[in-house]
Design a protein around this motif. Structure first.
Motif, PDB file in Angstrom:
ATOM      1  N   LEU A  18      85.206  12.470  11.083  1.00 53.34           N
ATOM      2  CA  LEU A  18      83.741  12.488  11.036  1.00 53.34           C
ATOM      3  C   LEU A  18      83.182  13.803  11.566  1.00 53.34           C
ATOM      4  O   LEU A  18      82.216  14.353  11.019  1.00 53.34           O
ATOM      5  CB  LEU A  18      83.188  11.310  11.845  1.00 53.34           C
ATOM      6  N   LEU A  19      83.775  14.328  12.633  1.00 56.10           N
ATOM      7  CA  LEU A  19      83.311  15.601  13.182  1.00 56.10           C
ATOM      8  C   LEU A  19      83.505  16.743  12.189  1.00 56.10           C
ATOM      9  O   LEU A  19      82.644  17.615  12.050  1.00 56.10           O
ATOM     10  CB  LEU A  19      84.044  15.900  14.495  1.00 56.10           C
ATOM     11  N   SER A  32      78.917  19.500   6.677  1.00 56.20           N
ATOM     12  CA  SER A  32      77.573  19.152   6.218  1.00 56.20           C
ATOM     13  C   SER A  32      76.526  20.063   6.832  1.00 56.20           C
ATOM     14  O   SER A  32      75.580  20.500   6.156  1.00 56.20           O
ATOM     15  CB  SER A  32      77.266  17.689   6.564  1.00 56.20           C
ATOM     16  N   PHE A  33      76.669  20.364   8.123  1.00 50.95           N
ATOM     17  CA  PHE A  33      75.721  21.279   8.763  1.00 50.95           C
ATOM     18  C   PHE A  33      75.783  22.664   8.112  1.00 50.95           C
ATOM     19  O   PHE A  33      74.760  23.333   7.942  1.00 50.95           O
ATOM     20  CB  PHE A  33      76.033  21.398  10.255  1.00 50.95           C
ATOM     21  N   MET A  35      77.466  14.598   1.361  1.00 50.24           N
ATOM     22  CA  MET A  35      77.234  14.868   2.769  1.00 50.24           C
ATOM     23  C   MET A  35      77.264  13.582   3.574  1.00 50.24           C
ATOM     24  O   MET A  35      76.972  12.494   3.066  1.00 50.24           O
ATOM     25  CB  MET A  35      75.885  15.581   2.981  1.00 50.24           C
ATOM     26  N   ASP A  36      77.576  13.705   4.851  1.00 51.25           N
ATOM     27  CA  ASP A  36      77.550  12.562   5.752  1.00 51.25           C
ATOM     28  C   ASP A  36      76.112  12.325   6.210  1.00 51.25           C
ATOM     29  O   ASP A  36      75.249  13.196   6.070  1.00 51.25           O
ATOM     30  CB  ASP A  36      78.463  12.809   6.949  1.00 51.25           C
ATOM     31  N   PHE A  67      74.584  12.311   9.087  1.00 49.92           N
ATOM     32  CA  PHE A  67      74.014  13.177  10.119  1.00 49.92           C
ATOM     33  C   PHE A  67      73.562  14.514   9.539  1.00 49.92           C
ATOM     34  O   PHE A  67      72.428  14.961   9.757  1.00 49.92           O
ATOM     35  CB  PHE A  67      75.039  13.392  11.233  1.00 49.92           C
ATOM     36  N   GLY A  68      74.447  15.154   8.807  1.00 49.22           N
ATOM     37  CA  GLY A  68      74.079  16.423   8.201  1.00 49.22           C
ATOM     38  C   GLY A  68      72.981  16.270   7.171  1.00 49.22           C
ATOM     39  O   GLY A  68      72.082  17.115   7.072  1.00 49.22           O
ATOM     40  N   MET A  86      80.855  16.338   9.568  1.00 44.41           N
ATOM     41  CA  MET A  86      79.562  16.769  10.078  1.00 44.41           C
ATOM     42  C   MET A  86      79.465  18.288  10.110  1.00 44.41           C
ATOM     43  O   MET A  86      78.428  18.869   9.748  1.00 44.41           O
ATOM     44  CB  MET A  86      79.337  16.191  11.481  1.00 44.41           C
ATOM     45  N   ALA A  87      80.537  18.951  10.536  1.00 44.02           N
ATOM     46  CA  ALA A  87      80.517  20.412  10.593  1.00 44.02           C
ATOM     47  C   ALA A  87      80.322  21.011   9.203  1.00 44.02           C
ATOM     48  O   ALA A  87      79.519  21.941   9.019  1.00 44.02           O
ATOM     49  CB  ALA A  87      81.812  20.919  11.221  1.00 44.02           C
TER      50      ALA A  87
END
Length: 256
Positions: free
Chosen positions: A107-108, A114-115, A155-156, A158-159, A111-112
């Motif tokens: 997941l991390l 996606s950001f 994308m996930d 969060f992003g 997220m990276a």
């Protein structure tokens, strides 16, 4: 309703009630564990279950469930023949920590990435020209729906949330779309994206739960393309229809 194979037949309550209650009985201990945990948190720590306390409370509740199943459940081993879960408390805790570490690491990384993608799109600035290009609210909403679905496909959450908040939401507000309406549409579009290729995030999570064997068996069922892939096509049709209704029906009332 259209694609069902068997005729619809509703069993009378006199026949269905007792079997339903019998099947409900194994769930009662889990409901009791949840209620007891929430009660203890409320009494001892004055904490209620919400989006802020859930990351702390839910692991404790899961640990209580693991202990109950390994120590007090009478039919755990029988129900676990197909699931192949860890039979002892120590092995269950160990495997859960290992699986959680793998999932959190993945997941991390997601997220990276996606950001990074969100930052590239935001710095591009092309999305900010949408209100000038589309002359109507319906045209703007149609473009936003397609764009939001594509974001959900790759994308996930969060992003995607960060990207939409900084670049897409101002476009919707400038076009006269109500913020609550926009974010409900955003939620539906993301869910449709999570059901769609190339990532199909919801299907990946489901596969983690049901296992590869069930997925392989589903591919062998049915005598047509639809029935063999019903688990993929039916959610897409349901969520797609819901998205269209949520996105465009409120606009008709606003225009009036």
């Amino acid at each position: 309703m259209i694609t069902r194979k068997d005729p619809m037949k509703i069993v009378p309550a006199s026949e269905a009630l007792l079997p339903s209650l019998r099947n409900l009985m194994p769930l009662l201990p889990y409901v009791g564990i949840l209620v007891a945990a929430l009660f203890l948190y409320d009494i001892l720590l004055d904490a209620q279950l919400d989006e802020f306390t859930a990351p702390v409370m839910l692991p404790i509740i899961v640990m209580a469930v693991l202990v109950f199943e390994r120590k007090f459940s009478r039919d755990f081993h029988q129900r676990n023949e197909s699931a192949k879960a860890s039979p002892t408390i120590s092995s269950a805790f160990s495997s859960s920590v290992d699986n959680s570490s793998i999932q959190i690491g993945a997941l991390l990384m997601l997220m990276a990435c996606s950001f990074t993608v969100g930052g590239i799109i935001e710095r591009g600035g092309g999305v900010l020209e949408i209100p000038e290009f589309f002359g109507s609210t319906y045209g703007t909403m149609a473009f936003l729906v397609l764009f939001l679905v594509m974001i959900g496909m790759v994308m996930d959450p969060f992003g995607a949330l960060i990207l939409v908040t900084g670049t897409i939401a101002p476009v919707a507000y400038a076009a006269g779309i109500n913020p609550i309406h926009f974010w409900m549409t955003c939620l539906m579009a993301f869910e449709l994206g999570y059901l769609s290729p190339p990532v199909s995030l919801n299907h990946l999570l489901t596969r983690q739960v049901v296992g590869d064997e069930e997925v392989s068996l589903a591919l062998k069922e049915g005598d047509s393309f639809y029935y063999r892939h019903e688990r993929l096509l039916l959610p897409l049709m349901v969520m797609g229809t819901t998205l269209i209704l949520v996105a465009f029906v409120p606009l008709a009332f606003i225009d009036q």
